[in-house]
Motif scaffolding. Structure first.
Motif, PDB file in Angstrom:
ATOM      1  N   ASP A 115       5.457   7.807   0.521  1.00  0.00           N
ATOM      2  CA  ASP A 115       5.669   6.508  -0.121  1.00  0.00           C
ATOM      3  C   ASP A 115       6.745   6.598  -1.199  1.00  0.00           C
ATOM      4  O   ASP A 115       6.810   5.773  -2.099  1.00  0.00           O
ATOM      5  N   GLU A 284       8.065   5.855  -6.428  1.00  0.00           N
ATOM      6  CA  GLU A 284       7.073   5.575  -5.417  1.00  0.00           C
ATOM      7  C   GLU A 284       7.078   4.082  -5.118  1.00  0.00           C
ATOM      8  O   GLU A 284       7.522   3.283  -5.934  1.00  0.00           O
TER       9      GLU A 284
ATOM     10  N   ARG B 135      -2.205   6.323   0.318  1.00  0.00           N
ATOM     11  CA  ARG B 135      -2.701   6.045  -1.027  1.00  0.00           C
ATOM     12  C   ARG B 135      -4.183   6.367  -1.157  1.00  0.00           C
ATOM     13  O   ARG B 135      -4.638   6.822  -2.203  1.00  0.00           O
ATOM     14  N   GLN B 139      -5.977   8.861  -3.684  1.00  0.00           N
ATOM     15  CA  GLN B 139      -7.049   8.348  -4.538  1.00  0.00           C
ATOM     16  C   GLN B 139      -8.288   9.229  -4.442  1.00  0.00           C
ATOM     17  O   GLN B 139      -8.934   9.523  -5.441  1.00  0.00           O
ATOM     18  N   ALA B 201      -5.364  -0.058  -4.487  1.00  0.00           N
ATOM     19  CA  ALA B 201      -3.992   0.196  -4.048  1.00  0.00           C
ATOM     20  C   ALA B 201      -3.851   0.371  -2.523  1.00  0.00           C
ATOM     21  O   ALA B 201      -2.849  -0.076  -1.965  1.00  0.00           O
ATOM     22  N   ARG B 279      -2.478   2.946 -10.588  1.00  0.00           N
ATOM     23  CA  ARG B 279      -1.741   3.792  -9.652  1.00  0.00           C
ATOM     24  C   ARG B 279      -2.133   5.254  -9.859  1.00  0.00           C
ATOM     25  O   ARG B 279      -2.233   5.734 -10.983  1.00  0.00           O
TER      26      ARG B 279
END
Lengths: 312, 308
Positions: A115, A284, B135, B139, B201, B279
């Motif tokens: 990403d 990102e 993501r 996480q 996210a 984030r």
């Protein structure tokens, strides 16, 4: 409003469909699952058209055969070294021109590894800036000899700032505040009473200022030594300060001399294409979206730090 | 604790779904007030039902060169993981199962959710969806270690990994009182494991929906239902772990469990509106340098108290 074609039932094209948008709109339409409906609206007919569309949808929708699969603009992945020198897949992904909470018409071609944006390139803007006409509306009467008041100017600037802030908060996943900013913007456009607006606006500003999470998340993001002022958080803070300063002018009926509108010359939308690639490379995806949203699309980067911008 | 298969097959999915629908309706009502929409509360409360109907009749779509097997199995696994995790969830004196390794089971099923979301993100061959999948893995790396220490702390305090045993151990004092750090970290990780609230996210707006960006119709319904079930189950698990299970004056135990679950769920709903999306690039530091040492310290203190 749907965030993606997959979740949509209805495609609405408001205003003229310029050359630049024809192909993207077609592509989006092909990706919308059935039952679905397509509507084009011009000014003043929004309500009627949407009513018709909801009737069409309730009868099972318009079964227009788009024919075949959608080329989703995805080029096969190739390899390249990433920032740690590892050979990783590279994806070429264009962002825009139609993306929720994204400056309409802006196209950034990115090369992604994971990403992380490794490379970004911005398309030159259309000759006629998108949205340009709309944002010039406090100056519309200029040709007709009607008076322009500083209250009117403050109102349109507040609408513009709330629009920008709403986009920034939405991209940041702070939906509650984004919705509140959007509500205020709409009420301002409808000509809501200024005392009510002021009260709500100040409450919103206070809430954002007090959120430690917000400043922690946006600090040191999108800094550039030469072309833009500060980072995402200072740019947001500047917008809040400006709103707080001009909201007192809402009631003002003082007329604005036409030659005082120099700073309002938005007829040439200066694209962010010069700064964006540098700001985005190496960030990102989430940070990149925040950086784009923290810049006003139709103001030049040099203007961002000028009197309309940072306020110490 | 009484166990029962009938309970597991019939009551549990229904009860969890009913709970999720109630929470959804409440959230829809709050949304109407925030958005100043000119709609009645009743109309807003019916929104979840309308959405279910819309998704049921919607066309299932596919993408170019999608990995159908991975994609669909990932989507189905999200609600499945939630239901499997819920097996050890006690309601008053009943639970579908109360194995000796209840805590480990819960943790394992929640990790199944990682795989589910990752494959659901990978499957459609779409960059935004793929990034959503990435993501969630990032996480997981952030929240899981402090989360495990929070679970272990409760287990250490009770001297057992059996959820029923942990409830019994809170007869005199709820664990939230002497394990506050564990409780707070559990609440944070509850949101994170359900990719919920400030930890949403993987389904982010900046990704146009991320993992769900390419999902329509019944596929979308299944994944989003799974997410709500995960939130309810994560909130429900806080009750036996830290809030004394069904204990409380006057009301029966099952009702107390529901009330406490509703309170935790309300907190999770509130925090989603309160905070912007966190984030992982920023949160990793907090998670590993602040939360992790704190939870280890908490576990150490509890261990010493239990030993002495």
């Amino acid at each position: 409003m749907a965030l993606n074609p997959a979740d949509a039932d209805l495609v609405v094209v408001a205003g003229p469909l310029t050359h630049r948008f024809t192909e993207p709109v077609e592509r989006i339409w092909r990706q919308v699952p059935r039952p679905r409906a397509f509507v084009r609206v011009r000014e003043h007919e929004v309500g009627d058209r949407l009513d018709t569309a909801s009737v069409v949808l309730s009868r099972g929708g318009e079964h227009e055969d788009g024919g075949g699969e959608v080329p989703n603009g995805l080029v096969m992945a190739d390899r390249g070294t990433d920032r740690d020198g590892l050979a990783l897949d590279r994806l070429h992904v264009p962002l825009g021109p139609l993306l929720p909470n994204w400056p309409a018409g802006l196209v950034v071609h990115t090369t992604l590894q994971g990403d992380v944006i490794q490379h970004a390139q911005v398309d030159p803007p259309d000759e006629v800036g998108v949205g340009e006409d709309f944002w010039r509306w406090p100056w519309w009467p200029a040709g007709t000899g009607e008076e322009i008041t500083s209250g009117g100017v403050a109102r349109i600037r507040l609408v513009e700032l709330l629009d920008a802030l709403g986009r920034l908060f939405a991209v940041a996943g702070w939906l509650d505040v984004a919705v509140r900013a959007g509500v205020l913007r709409d009420f301002l456009l409808e000509g809501a009473e200024s005392a009510w607006v002021r009260r709500r606006l100040l409450r919103l500003i206070t809430r954002v200022r007090r959120s430690r999470t917000w400043w922690w998340l946006t600090a040191e993001l999108g800094e550039h030594r030469h072309s833009v002022v500060g980072d995402v958080s200072t740019r947001c803070s500047a917008w809040l300060n400006e709103m707080e300063r001009i909201v007192v002018d809402l009631d003002s009926t003082e007329s604005v001399p036409l030659d005082g509108l120099g700073s309002g010359d938005r007829s040439v939308p200066v694209s962010p294409q010069r700064v964006l690639p540098e700001l985005l490379e190496g960030t990102e995806f989430a940070s990149a979206r925040l950086i784009v949203a923290s810049l006003e699309p139709w103001r030049s980067p040099d203007e961002v730090g000028s009197p309309g911008g940072v306020d110490d | 604790m009484t166990e029962g298969t009938g309970w597991a097959v019939l009551v549990l999915p229904l009860a969890l779904t009913a709970f999720a629908l109630l929470a959804l309706a409440a959230d829809a009502v709050v949304e109407v007030r925030v958005a100043h929409a000119r709609r009645s509360v009743a109309a807003a409360a019916a929104d979840p039902w309308r959405e279910v109907a819309r998704l049921l009749v919607g066309q299932r779509r596919t993408t170019v060169a999608a990995d159908g097997v991975l994609w669909r199995s990932g989507v189905v696994t999200v609600p499945l993981a939630a239901l499997l995790a819920a097996l050890v969830l006690p309601l008053g004196g009943f639970a579908a199962a109360d194995p000796g390794v209840g805590i480990v089971w819960f943790n394992a099923m929640e990790i199944l959710g990682w795989a589910a979301l990752w494959t659901a993100g990978w499957g459609p061959n779409s960059p935004l969806s793929l990034i959503g999948g990435y993501r969630f893995v990032a996480q997981g790396m952030c929240y899981e270690l402090p989360h495990m220490f929070a679970l272990i702390t409760a287990a250490t305090g009770a001297g057992t990994l059996r959820v029923g045993g942990i409830v019994d151990a809170q007869a005199e004092l709820w664990f939230v009182v002497w394990m506050p750090v564990g409780f707070v970290v559990y609440l944070i990780s509850a949101a994170a494991m359900a990719f919920w609230g400030p930890f949403d996210a993987p389904l982010g707006r900046d990704l146009s929906g991320g993992v769900v960006a390419e999902l329509s119709g019944v596929d979308r319904l299944v994944l989003l239902t799974g997410r709500w079930l995960l939130v309810v189950v994560a909130a429900g698990m806080a009750v036996p772990l830290f809030l004394g299970g069904g204990r409380g004056p006057l009301l029966p135990a099952w009702l107390w469990t529901l009330v406490k679950t509703a309170l935790v769920l309300t907190f999770l709903l509130w925090s989603r509106r309160r905070f912007p999306t966190v984030r992982m690039e920023r949160f990793t530091e907090v998670s590993w340098l602040v939360l992790l040492p704190l939870t280890i310290l908490q576990a150490l203190i509890v261990a010493l108290v239990v030993l002495v």
